[in-house]
Design a protein around this motif. Structure first.
Motif, PDB file in Angstrom:
ATOM      1  N   MET A   1       0.975  -1.066   0.110  1.00 30.56           N
ATOM      2  CA  MET A   1       0.020   0.064   0.012  1.00 30.56           C
ATOM      3  C   MET A   1       1.089   1.270  -0.063  1.00 30.56           C
ATOM      4  N   ILE A   2       0.628   2.217  -0.890  1.00 35.78           N
ATOM      5  CA  ILE A   2       1.341   3.471  -0.863  1.00 35.78           C
ATOM      6  C   ILE A   2       0.727   4.252  -0.132  1.00 35.78           C
ATOM      7  N   GLU A   3       1.738   4.912   0.822  1.00 36.96           N
ATOM      8  CA  GLU A   3       1.134   6.031   1.708  1.00 36.96           C
ATOM      9  C   GLU A   3       1.516   7.524   0.913  1.00 36.96           C
ATOM     10  N   TYR A   4       0.400   8.348   1.400  1.00 35.09           N
ATOM     11  CA  TYR A   4       0.638   9.574   0.568  1.00 35.09           C
ATOM     12  C   TYR A   4       0.298  10.817   1.571  1.00 35.09           C
ATOM     13  N   ASP A   5       0.534  11.855   1.531  1.00 36.04           N
ATOM     14  CA  ASP A   5       0.238  13.047   2.297  1.00 36.04           C
ATOM     15  C   ASP A   5      -0.874  14.057   1.416  1.00 36.04           C
ATOM     16  N   GLY A  28      -3.521   5.932 -14.967  1.00 34.31           N
ATOM     17  CA  GLY A  28      -3.927   4.925 -14.056  1.00 34.31           C
ATOM     18  C   GLY A  28      -5.239   3.967 -14.331  1.00 34.31           C
ATOM     19  N   PHE A  29      -5.862   4.710 -15.233  1.00 36.26           N
ATOM     20  CA  PHE A  29      -7.121   3.875 -15.588  1.00 36.26           C
ATOM     21  C   PHE A  29      -6.671   2.902 -16.584  1.00 36.26           C
ATOM     22  N   ARG A  30      -5.786   3.101 -17.409  1.00 36.74           N
ATOM     23  CA  ARG A  30      -5.065   2.173 -18.445  1.00 36.74           C
ATOM     24  C   ARG A  30      -4.461   0.916 -17.580  1.00 36.74           C
ATOM     25  N   LYS A  31      -3.807   1.189 -16.637  1.00 37.38           N
ATOM     26  CA  LYS A  31      -3.122   0.091 -15.858  1.00 37.38           C
ATOM     27  C   LYS A  31      -4.241  -0.695 -14.999  1.00 37.38           C
ATOM     28  N   ALA A  32      -5.015  -0.141 -14.531  1.00 37.32           N
ATOM     29  CA  ALA A  32      -6.282  -0.971 -13.909  1.00 37.32           C
ATOM     30  C   ALA A  32      -7.180  -1.874 -15.043  1.00 37.32           C
ATOM     31  N   ALA A  33      -7.095  -1.076 -16.444  1.00 35.58           N
ATOM     32  CA  ALA A  33      -7.816  -1.853 -17.374  1.00 35.58           C
ATOM     33  C   ALA A  33      -7.082  -3.059 -17.940  1.00 35.58           C
ATOM     34  N   GLU A 153      -8.661  -1.017  -7.112  1.00 35.58           N
ATOM     35  CA  GLU A 153      -7.792  -1.154  -8.179  1.00 35.58           C
ATOM     36  C   GLU A 153      -7.367   0.099  -8.935  1.00 35.58           C
ATOM     37  N   ILE A 154      -8.474   0.569  -9.292  1.00 39.49           N
ATOM     38  CA  ILE A 154      -8.358   1.960  -9.940  1.00 39.49           C
ATOM     39  C   ILE A 154      -7.750   3.149  -9.166  1.00 39.49           C
ATOM     40  N   LYS A 155      -8.089   3.067  -7.875  1.00 39.66           N
ATOM     41  CA  LYS A 155      -7.349   4.027  -6.845  1.00 39.66           C
ATOM     42  C   LYS A 155      -5.946   3.657  -6.751  1.00 39.66           C
ATOM     43  N   GLU A 156      -5.409   2.529  -6.452  1.00 37.76           N
ATOM     44  CA  GLU A 156      -4.077   2.381  -6.354  1.00 37.76           C
ATOM     45  C   GLU A 156      -3.363   2.460  -7.547  1.00 37.76           C
ATOM     46  N   SER A 157      -3.708   2.225  -8.708  1.00 37.30           N
ATOM     47  CA  SER A 157      -3.173   2.456 -10.021  1.00 37.30           C
ATOM     48  C   SER A 157      -3.136   4.127 -10.163  1.00 37.30           C
ATOM     49  N   ILE A 158      -4.097   4.898 -10.095  1.00 34.13           N
ATOM     50  CA  ILE A 158      -3.917   6.368 -10.085  1.00 34.13           C
ATOM     51  C   ILE A 158      -2.802   6.707  -9.058  1.00 34.13           C
ATOM     52  N   ILE A 159      -2.937   6.271  -7.951  1.00 30.42           N
ATOM     53  CA  ILE A 159      -2.030   6.842  -6.866  1.00 30.42           C
ATOM     54  C   ILE A 159      -0.604   6.309  -7.268  1.00 30.42           C
ATOM     55  N   GLU A 160      -0.284   5.168  -7.621  1.00 31.78           N
ATOM     56  CA  GLU A 160       0.975   4.825  -8.241  1.00 31.78           C
ATOM     57  C   GLU A 160       1.416   5.616  -9.373  1.00 31.78           C
ATOM     58  N   THR A 161       0.590   5.971 -10.117  1.00 31.90           N
ATOM     59  CA  THR A 161       1.120   6.738 -11.626  1.00 31.90           C
ATOM     60  C   THR A 161       1.692   8.205 -11.039  1.00 31.90           C
ATOM     61  N   ILE A 162       0.716   8.568 -10.041  1.00 33.62           N
ATOM     62  CA  ILE A 162       0.953  10.236  -9.625  1.00 33.62           C
ATOM     63  C   ILE A 162       2.504  10.096  -8.920  1.00 33.62           C
ATOM     64  N   HIS A 163       2.634   9.010  -7.918  1.00 35.75           N
ATOM     65  CA  HIS A 163       3.912   8.692  -7.276  1.00 35.75           C
ATOM     66  C   HIS A 163       5.239   8.870  -7.987  1.00 35.75           C
ATOM     67  N   THR A 164       4.896   8.215  -9.316  1.00 26.81           N
ATOM     68  CA  THR A 164       5.956   7.785 -10.415  1.00 26.81           C
ATOM     69  C   THR A 164       6.245   9.175 -11.278  1.00 26.81           C
ATOM     70  N   LYS A 165       4.951  10.027 -11.436  1.00 27.27           N
ATOM     71  CA  LYS A 165       5.094  11.322 -12.052  1.00 27.27           C
ATOM     72  C   LYS A 165       6.048  12.329 -11.194  1.00 27.27           C
ATOM     73  N   ALA A 166       5.451  12.225  -9.685  1.00 26.01           N
ATOM     74  CA  ALA A 166       6.131  13.152  -8.479  1.00 26.01           C
ATOM     75  C   ALA A 166       7.672  12.796  -8.381  1.00 26.01           C
ATOM     76  N   ARG A 167       7.954  11.647  -8.585  1.00 25.96           N
ATOM     77  CA  ARG A 167       9.338  11.207  -8.620  1.00 25.96           C
ATOM     78  C   ARG A 167      10.159  11.792  -9.687  1.00 25.96           C
ATOM     79  N   LYS A 168       9.744  11.458 -10.897  1.00 21.50           N
ATOM     80  CA  LYS A 168      10.135  12.199 -12.032  1.00 21.50           C
ATOM     81  C   LYS A 168      10.546  13.723 -11.927  1.00 21.50           C
ATOM     82  N   TYR A 169       9.659  14.364 -11.274  1.00 20.39           N
ATOM     83  CA  TYR A 169       9.960  15.855 -11.002  1.00 20.39           C
ATOM     84  C   TYR A 169      10.624  16.184  -9.628  1.00 20.39           C
ATOM     85  N   GLY A 170      11.217  15.054  -8.986  1.00 26.68           N
ATOM     86  CA  GLY A 170      12.099  15.428  -7.763  1.00 26.68           C
ATOM     87  C   GLY A 170      11.250  15.416  -6.592  1.00 26.68           C
TER      88      GLY A 170
END
Length: 172
Positions: A1-5, A28-33, A153-170
């Motif tokens: 489970m991914i934790e987020y603020d 995120g929707f694509r990953k869940a689909a 599954e959709i919620k986790e995929s979207i959060i995971e995608t957001i985390h990946t994008k945030a890490r990309k931007y530092g």
């Protein structure tokens, strides 16, 4: 489970352009689909119908354009060769060379059908039966399997995608 603020998440989403936000959610929707599609392919393989890679390609995921969400379907694709794939494509095509919608028939089954009769030397010859296809119901089974967990599954995929994008931007 991914934790987020939630505050940091909100600030990050506000920094993105609307187009970038839409891309994030679509990813995120694509990953869940894709996960739902994998379950459908697994159920197709276990249903008893002889399937191959071409037939499995007929199970498609469709992301909605104007609203958020997706569907996994065996329906026709729309443009060009709009029919589902087949094991022996050369054999299972109609007169125009388009592939037949075999997965649609396999899901719901078909009624018994007959070829046309004919007249020969004034006598009527009745057509013979071409058989019927049983309903395999692999998409119905997929719906029952996935429906309870797809929202999570959709919620986790979207959060995971957001985390990946945030890490990309530092971000963290």
């Amino acid at each position: 489970m991914i934790e987020y603020d939630i505050d940091n998440l909100q600030a990050f989403l506000n920094e993105l352009s609307p187009k970038e936000r839409t891309k994030l959610f679509k990813a995120g929707f694509r990953k869940a689909a894709n996960k739902v599609r994998k379950v459908a392919v697994r159920n197709l393989r276990g249903s008893g119908i002889r399937s191959g890679k071409e037939l499995e390609k007929g199970i498609r995921r469709v992301l909605y354009r104007k609203k958020s969400g997706f569907r996994v379907t065996v329906g026709s694709a729309g443009k060009g060769n709009s029919r589902a794939g087949d094991v022996q494509a050369a054999h299972h095509t109609n007169r125009r060379g388009k592939k037949k919608p075999i997965l649609v028939w396999a899901e719901g089954g078909t009624a018994r059908r007959f070829v046309k009769g004919s007249y020969h030397k004034g006598k009527r010859h009745r057509g013979h039966s071409t058989g019927k296809m049983p309903a395999y119901g692999f998409m119905k089974k997929t719906r029952e399997e996935v429906l309870p967990t797809v929202e999570k599954e959709i919620k986790e995929s979207i959060i995971e995608t957001i985390h990946t994008k945030a890490r990309k931007y530092g971000g963290k």
